[in-house]
Motif scaffolding. Structure first.
Motif, short mmCIF file in Angstrom:
data_model
loop_
_atom_site.label_atom_id
_atom_site.label_comp_id
_atom_site.label_asym_id
_atom_site.label_seq_id
_atom_site.Cartn_x
_atom_site.Cartn_y
_atom_site.Cartn_z
N LEU A 133 0.82 -1.21 0.00
CA LEU A 133 0.00 0.00 0.00
C LEU A 133 0.86 1.27 0.00
O LEU A 133 0.53 2.24 -0.67
N ASN A 134 1.92 1.25 0.78
CA ASN A 134 2.71 2.49 0.94
C ASN A 134 4.12 2.38 0.34
O ASN A 134 5.01 3.10 0.77
N ALA A 135 4.29 1.53 -0.66
CA ALA A 135 5.64 1.32 -1.22
C ALA A 135 6.26 2.65 -1.69
O ALA A 135 7.41 2.96 -1.35
N ARG A 136 5.50 3.42 -2.45
CA ARG A 136 6.06 4.68 -2.96
C ARG A 136 6.33 5.66 -1.82
O ARG A 136 7.37 6.32 -1.77
N ALA A 137 5.40 5.74 -0.89
CA ALA A 137 5.57 6.66 0.24
C ALA A 137 6.79 6.25 1.08
O ALA A 137 7.57 7.11 1.52
N ALA A 138 6.97 4.96 1.29
CA ALA A 138 8.13 4.48 2.08
C ALA A 138 9.43 4.82 1.35
O ALA A 138 10.40 5.27 1.97
N ALA A 139 9.42 4.63 0.03
CA ALA A 139 10.62 4.97 -0.75
C ALA A 139 10.93 6.46 -0.59
O ALA A 139 12.10 6.86 -0.47
N GLY A 140 9.88 7.28 -0.57
CA GLY A 140 10.08 8.73 -0.39
C GLY A 140 10.72 9.02 0.95
O GLY A 140 11.62 9.86 1.06
N ARG A 141 10.29 8.32 1.99
CA ARG A 141 10.87 8.55 3.33
C ARG A 141 12.34 8.14 3.39
O ARG A 141 13.13 8.71 4.14
N LEU A 142 12.71 7.14 2.59
CA LEU A 142 14.10 6.67 2.64
C LEU A 142 15.09 7.72 2.14
O LEU A 142 16.28 7.64 2.42
N LYS A 143 14.56 8.70 1.42
CA LYS A 143 15.44 9.79 0.96
C LYS A 143 16.07 10.53 2.14
O LYS A 143 17.10 11.17 2.01
N ASP A 144 15.42 10.46 3.30
CA ASP A 144 15.93 11.17 4.49
C ASP A 144 17.17 10.50 5.08
O ASP A 144 17.78 11.03 6.00
N LEU A 176 14.41 3.97 -6.77
CA LEU A 176 15.23 4.25 -7.95
C LEU A 176 14.55 5.28 -8.85
O LEU A 176 15.19 6.19 -9.36
N LEU A 177 13.24 5.13 -9.00
CA LEU A 177 12.50 6.09 -9.83
C LEU A 177 12.56 7.49 -9.23
O LEU A 177 12.84 8.46 -9.93
N LEU A 178 12.30 7.55 -7.92
CA LEU A 178 12.28 8.86 -7.24
C LEU A 178 13.62 9.56 -7.33
O LEU A 178 13.70 10.79 -7.39
N ASN A 179 14.69 8.77 -7.30
CA ASN A 179 16.03 9.36 -7.31
C ASN A 179 16.62 9.41 -8.71
O ASN A 179 17.80 9.69 -8.86
N SER A 180 15.80 9.10 -9.69
CA SER A 180 16.26 9.08 -11.10
C SER A 180 17.54 8.29 -11.27
O SER A 180 18.48 8.74 -11.93
N ILE A 181 17.61 7.15 -10.61
CA ILE A 181 18.81 6.31 -10.73
C ILE A 181 18.54 5.27 -11.82
O ILE A 181 17.68 4.42 -11.69
N ASN A 182 19.28 5.40 -12.90
CA ASN A 182 19.08 4.44 -13.97
C ASN A 182 20.41 4.03 -14.61
O ASN A 182 20.47 3.52 -15.70
N ASN A 183 21.49 4.33 -13.86
CA ASN A 183 22.82 4.01 -14.39
C ASN A 183 23.22 2.59 -14.02
O ASN A 183 24.13 2.36 -13.25
N TYR A 184 22.53 1.64 -14.57
CA TYR A 184 22.73 0.25 -14.20
C TYR A 184 24.09 -0.30 -14.64
O TYR A 184 24.72 -1.00 -13.93
N SER A 185 24.45 -0.02 -15.87
CA SER A 185 25.64 -0.61 -16.50
C SER A 185 25.75 -2.10 -16.18
O SER A 185 26.77 -2.59 -15.73
N GLY A 186 24.67 -2.80 -16.38
CA GLY A 186 24.68 -4.25 -16.23
C GLY A 186 24.50 -4.72 -14.80
O GLY A 186 24.24 -5.88 -14.54
N ARG A 187 24.62 -3.82 -13.87
CA ARG A 187 24.47 -4.22 -12.47
C ARG A 187 23.22 -3.55 -11.92
O ARG A 187 23.04 -2.36 -12.06
N THR A 188 22.38 -4.32 -11.32
CA THR A 188 21.17 -3.74 -10.74
C THR A 188 21.55 -2.95 -9.50
O THR A 188 22.37 -3.38 -8.71
N LEU A 189 20.93 -1.81 -9.35
CA LEU A 189 21.19 -0.99 -8.16
C LEU A 189 19.97 -1.03 -7.27
O LEU A 189 18.85 -0.99 -7.75
#
Ligand code: MLT
Length: 264
Positions: free
Chosen positions: A119-130, A162-175
């Protein structure tokens, strides 16, 4: 971390942990607080919950064993029971088979303990930015084993992070969000891609969780029906619980466990 028993083997402290017990404890807690419950005290055992209720007669006594409401308790562990008319402005003590134990165990390993679910996956991800340090996604699991639904929710949080932080630089390795870039796994190891800014590093469990979330994507209800605990609840007639627990990103509340009580 894919089951609560793994917490015993963790020797270092995390900046924050997100505890996940999708079916159903952490979904229930999130729902209760969204509906105006003032706080939930997680109790590891039935006796502990009863003692809390004896000390405070205003407390709702809640919990399950084998997914069934405990005898004499006000509420069980279905999120659908925790409606505003039942929980608003009240406090509750809750004991569940895996979820409430995991919350208490995680508090020994992390500075901040958040309560997560689909239910709160996106909201929890947002809190992890802190948090800038290591993050633990603490899946409750079931009876000392991996459970599909908790791992899926961990993966959904990673995906949203990853979406919230615009992280998409995988270079073959999942982040993903289980380790910070400063964490070493082996002594004298060569750091992973340490030259990249804005990077988070997965441990293998988190990588698998992330891939699971990409696989199911919006078919979260299918995932719950694929899981053993989901099948057990369905067999007991709790289809509505599965439907409710599968509603990914439907809630913006992220409960926090602090000083023995979960609040918003
Ligand atoms: C647990 O804590 O193991 C679960 O929440 C059980 C349940 O579905 O009630």
């Amino acid at each position: 971390m894919l089951k609560k028993e793994d917490l015993k083997n963790i020797s270092f402290n995390y900046d924050a942990a997100v505890v996940l017990d999708v079916l159903r404890a952490t979904t229930t807690i999130t729902t209760a607080l969204k509906n105006g419950c003032r706080g939930i005290i997680p109790a590891a055992g039935v006796e502990e919950a009863k003692e809390l209720a004896l000390k405070d007669p205003g407390l709702l006594l809640c919990g399950e064993r084998a997914a069934v409401r405990l005898p004499g308790f006000h509420l069980g562990n279905s999120p659908l029971e925790y409606k505003a008319e039942t929980v608003k402005n009240k406090k509750a003590a809750l004991t569940t088979t895996n979820g409430t134990k995991t919350i208490k165990m995680a508090a020994e390993k992390a500075g901040t303990v958040l309560i997560g679910c689909l239910l709160n996956a996106r909201a929890a991800a947002g809190r992890l930015k802190d948090f800038s340090g290591d993050i633990l996604l603490a899946c409750a699991g079931t009876k000392n084993s991996f459970s599909l639904e908790d791992t899926l929710a961990a993966g959904m949080i990673i995906k949203e992070f990853l979406l919230l932080n615009s992280i998409n630089n995988y270079s073959g390795r999942t982040l993903a969000a289980a380790r910070s870039k400063n964490t070493s796994i082996y002594e004298n190891e060569i750091p992973l891609n340490n030259n990249l800014d804005n990077q988070v590093i997965l441990d293998d469990a988190a990588a698998a969780a992330y891939r699971l979330a990409l696989y199911y994507n919006s078919r979260t209800l299918d995932a719950l029906y694929d899981s053993l605990h989901g099948q057990k609840l369905a067999q007991m007639g709790m289809h509505d619980d599965l439907i409710y627990c599968s509603k990914v990103n439907s809630c913006s509340i992220v409960p926090v466990y602090k000083n023995g009580i979960i609040t918003t």
